[in-house]
Design an enzyme around this catalytic site. Structure first.
Site, PDB file in Angstrom:
ATOM      1  N   ASN A 195     -58.014 -13.799  -7.189  1.00  0.00           N
ATOM      2  CA  ASN A 195     -59.260 -13.832  -8.589  1.00  0.00           C
ATOM      3  C   ASN A 195     -57.960 -13.129  -9.700  1.00  0.00           C
ATOM      4  OD1 ASN A 195     -60.573 -15.782  -7.926  1.00  0.00           O
ATOM      5  ND2 ASN A 195     -61.893 -14.494  -7.774  1.00  0.00           N
ATOM      6  N   VAL A 196     -57.969 -13.255 -11.220  1.00  0.00           N
ATOM      7  CA  VAL A 196     -56.639 -13.163 -12.130  1.00  0.00           C
ATOM      8  C   VAL A 196     -57.828 -12.487 -12.859  1.00  0.00           C
ATOM      9  CG1 VAL A 196     -54.527 -14.451 -11.510  1.00  0.00           C
ATOM     10  CG2 VAL A 196     -55.875 -15.550 -13.120  1.00  0.00           C
ATOM     11  N   ASP A 197     -58.819 -12.750 -12.701  1.00  0.00           N
ATOM     12  CA  ASP A 197     -59.755 -11.950 -14.480  1.00  0.00           C
ATOM     13  C   ASP A 197     -60.421 -10.461 -14.241  1.00  0.00           C
ATOM     14  OD1 ASP A 197     -62.310 -13.762 -11.964  1.00  0.00           O
ATOM     15  OD2 ASP A 197     -61.568 -11.866 -12.132  1.00  0.00           O
ATOM     16  N   HIS A 213     -52.621 -12.908  -6.985  1.00  0.00           N
ATOM     17  CA  HIS A 213     -52.108 -14.031  -7.093  1.00  0.00           C
ATOM     18  C   HIS A 213     -51.666 -13.879  -8.678  1.00  0.00           C
ATOM     19  CE1 HIS A 213     -53.921 -17.859  -4.693  1.00  0.00           C
ATOM     20  NE2 HIS A 213     -52.887 -17.145  -4.351  1.00  0.00           N
ATOM     21  N   CYS A 217     -35.248 -13.137 -20.585  1.00  0.00           N
ATOM     22  CA  CYS A 217     -35.328 -11.556 -20.797  1.00  0.00           C
ATOM     23  C   CYS A 217     -35.912 -10.958 -20.189  1.00  0.00           C
ATOM     24  CB  CYS A 217     -34.710 -10.883 -22.574  1.00  0.00           C
ATOM     25  SG  CYS A 217     -36.729 -10.559 -23.201  1.00  0.00           S
ATOM     26  N   CYS A 258     -37.964 -11.736 -28.224  1.00  0.00           N
ATOM     27  CA  CYS A 258     -36.166 -13.248 -28.515  1.00  0.00           C
ATOM     28  C   CYS A 258     -37.063 -14.232 -28.613  1.00  0.00           C
ATOM     29  CB  CYS A 258     -35.404 -13.355 -27.243  1.00  0.00           C
ATOM     30  SG  CYS A 258     -37.064 -14.304 -25.587  1.00  0.00           S
ATOM     31  N   ASN A 291     -70.391 -17.721   1.382  1.00  0.00           N
ATOM     32  CA  ASN A 291     -69.945 -19.081   0.294  1.00  0.00           C
ATOM     33  C   ASN A 291     -71.008 -19.958  -0.302  1.00  0.00           C
ATOM     34  OD1 ASN A 291     -68.934 -21.780  -0.752  1.00  0.00           O
ATOM     35  ND2 ASN A 291     -67.255 -21.077   0.279  1.00  0.00           N
ATOM     36  N   ALA A 308     -73.130 -15.839  -4.438  1.00  0.00           N
ATOM     37  CA  ALA A 308     -72.122 -14.687  -3.446  1.00  0.00           C
ATOM     38  C   ALA A 308     -73.259 -13.482  -4.188  1.00  0.00           C
ATOM     39  CB  ALA A 308     -70.922 -14.965  -4.186  1.00  0.00           C
TER      40      ALA A 308
HETATM   41  N1  APR Z   1     -71.289 -18.193  -5.088  1.00  0.00           N
HETATM   42  C1  APR Z   1     -70.395 -18.565  -3.683  1.00  0.00           C
HETATM   43  N2  APR Z   1     -69.468 -19.221  -3.630  1.00  0.00           N
HETATM   44  C2  APR Z   1     -69.161 -20.593  -4.809  1.00  0.00           C
HETATM   45  C3  APR Z   1     -70.213 -19.796  -5.976  1.00  0.00           C
HETATM   46  C4  APR Z   1     -71.019 -19.136  -6.155  1.00  0.00           C
HETATM   47  N3  APR Z   1     -71.678 -19.370  -7.227  1.00  0.00           N
HETATM   48  N4  APR Z   1     -69.275 -20.536  -6.350  1.00  0.00           N
HETATM   49  C5  APR Z   1     -68.331 -21.395  -5.823  1.00  0.00           C
HETATM   50  N5  APR Z   1     -68.122 -21.119  -4.828  1.00  0.00           N
HETATM   51  C6  APR Z   1     -67.715 -21.362  -3.834  1.00  0.00           C
HETATM   52  C7  APR Z   1     -66.752 -23.361  -3.725  1.00  0.00           C
HETATM   53  O1  APR Z   1     -68.333 -23.629  -2.279  1.00  0.00           O
HETATM   54  C8  APR Z   1     -65.808 -22.904  -3.182  1.00  0.00           C
HETATM   55  O2  APR Z   1     -65.879 -22.904  -1.288  1.00  0.00           O
HETATM   56  O3  APR Z   1     -66.097 -20.601  -4.008  1.00  0.00           O
HETATM   57  C9  APR Z   1     -65.226 -21.236  -3.437  1.00  0.00           C
HETATM   58  C10 APR Z   1     -64.239 -21.727  -4.626  1.00  0.00           C
HETATM   59  O4  APR Z   1     -62.827 -22.614  -3.955  1.00  0.00           O
HETATM   60  P1  APR Z   1     -61.425 -22.749  -4.961  1.00  0.00           P
HETATM   61  O5  APR Z   1     -62.555 -23.174  -6.699  1.00  0.00           O
HETATM   62  O6  APR Z   1     -60.647 -23.959  -4.196  1.00  0.00           O
HETATM   63  O7  APR Z   1     -61.204 -21.179  -5.515  1.00  0.00           O
HETATM   64  P2  APR Z   1     -60.581 -20.518  -4.856  1.00  0.00           P
HETATM   65  O8  APR Z   1     -61.051 -20.815  -3.425  1.00  0.00           O
HETATM   66  O9  APR Z   1     -60.350 -19.238  -4.606  1.00  0.00           O
HETATM   67  O10 APR Z   1     -58.748 -21.182  -4.620  1.00  0.00           O
HETATM   68  C11 APR Z   1     -57.739 -20.653  -4.641  1.00  0.00           C
HETATM   69  O11 APR Z   1     -56.232 -21.869  -5.714  1.00  0.00           O
HETATM   70  O12 APR Z   1     -55.832 -22.945  -7.557  1.00  0.00           O
HETATM   71  C12 APR Z   1     -55.588 -21.541  -6.559  1.00  0.00           C
HETATM   72  O13 APR Z   1     -54.481 -20.225  -7.484  1.00  0.00           O
HETATM   73  C13 APR Z   1     -55.541 -20.445  -7.324  1.00  0.00           C
HETATM   74  O14 APR Z   1     -56.454 -18.934  -6.631  1.00  0.00           O
HETATM   75  C14 APR Z   1     -56.701 -19.847  -7.069  1.00  0.00           C
HETATM   76  C15 APR Z   1     -56.375 -20.483  -5.494  1.00  0.00           C
END
Ligand code: APR
Length: 248
Positions: free
Chosen positions: A102-104, A119, A130, A149, A212, A231
């Site tokens: 995550n980048v947040d 990331h 530049c 620039c 998850n 989570a």
């Molecule tokens: N609690 C737990 N798990 C959750 C929740 C929640 N509230 N909401 C969503 N999820 C789970 C989803 O089931 C999914 O498996 O989080 C996961 C998110 O997966 P992605 O959307 O693919 O995100 P991520 O795994 O971080 O993606 C990796 O892909 O697009 C690139 O650079 C981007 O860093 C990102 C990378």
């Protein structure tokens, strides 16, 4: 106490080196949509058109349409119970580092100090022409943000087609191959090279705890303890179980 939660807590208490791997799912309850769930970012923006370094070089103004939406969502987001829980485990000396996709910046705002940003981080911007760097606050509200620039700036995040920051890659690999417990929270684990880390940890004999909403590519082959649910709920339950067992 739920049996699986207790097992996860005991793994963490017995481990001499525990790390966490996190993805967008850990920030969904902070109001930031993930990428691949229904309604996620990639449902609205084709990553081929908006999230590759070639797309950015080709048409940065178009990519900034997506980045602007992301930035406004991240700006109003606050850490949730799962970020805070990981910060607490670190303070208790039971979690060494968080390696996040995550980048947040929410892990840092949630109290984690040892955060590896695999990331990059959207809090700084860089000029591809530049090389000048800016804090995102300096360009807040300016879309697209421009360098002195005059070139359009790029957030310091890793686009598809770019390399992972070397220091992040090296340190993450070193930790994954030496940890005794691994807590994976909210990632679909489909993007490499990040998704190599759980396999590296498994090969090194680490115990794998996965949190998850749904089963992933890891669940049946890599995961030892699968805690299905949100989570914030699962991390909080594990942290309170750790505290309870530690005092017992
Ligand atoms: N609690 C737990 N798990 C959750 C929740 C929640 N509230 N909401 C969503 N999820 C789970 C989803 O089931 C999914 O498996 O989080 C996961 C998110 O997966 P992605 O959307 O693919 O995100 P991520 O795994 O971080 O993606 C990796 O892909 O697009 C690139 O650079 C981007 O860093 C990102 C990378």
């Amino acid at each position: 106490m739920d049996e699986l939660i207790e097992k996860a807590a005991r793994i963490i208490l017995d481990s001499k080196l525990t790390i966490a791997l996190t993805g967008a799912g850990i920030s969904v309850e902070s109001g930031i949509p993930d990428f691949r769930s229904k309604g996620g970012l990639w449902d609205r923006f084709d990553p081929e058109e908006y999230a590759t370094i070639w797309a950015f070089r080709e048409d940065p103004e178009k990519v900034w349409q997506m980045l602007k939406e992301m930035e406004e969502t991240v700006d109003s987001a606050r850490p949730n119970e799962s970020h805070l829980g990981l910060g607490e485990l670190e303070r208790m000396g039971l979690l060494k580092s968080v390696i996040t996709q995550n980048v947040d910046n929410l892990h840092q705002e949630g109290g984690s100090r040892d955060v590896i940003e695999y990331h990059g981080n959207s809090r700084s911007l860089v000029c591809l022409q530049c090389g000048k760097r800016y804090d995102y606050q300096e360009k807040k509200g300016e879309y697209p943000p421009r360098c002195v620039c005059t070139k359009i700036l790029k957030p310091n995040v890793v686009f598809f087609g770019e390399g992972i920051p070397v220091e992040a890659m090296t340190r993450s690999s070193q930790l994954a191959s030496t940890c005794q417990a691994l807590l994976i929270v909210g990632t679909s684990a489909v993007v490499s090279p990040f998704n190599i880390l759980p396999r590296q940890a498994k090969q090194a004999g680490s115990k794998i705890i996965e949190i998850n909403l749904e089963r992933t590519v890891l669940t049946d082959h890599i995961t030892d303890i699968f805690l299905q649910g949100k989570a914030s709920e699962k991390v909080s339950q594990v942290v309170s179980a750790v505290k309870q067992l530690r005092e017992a």
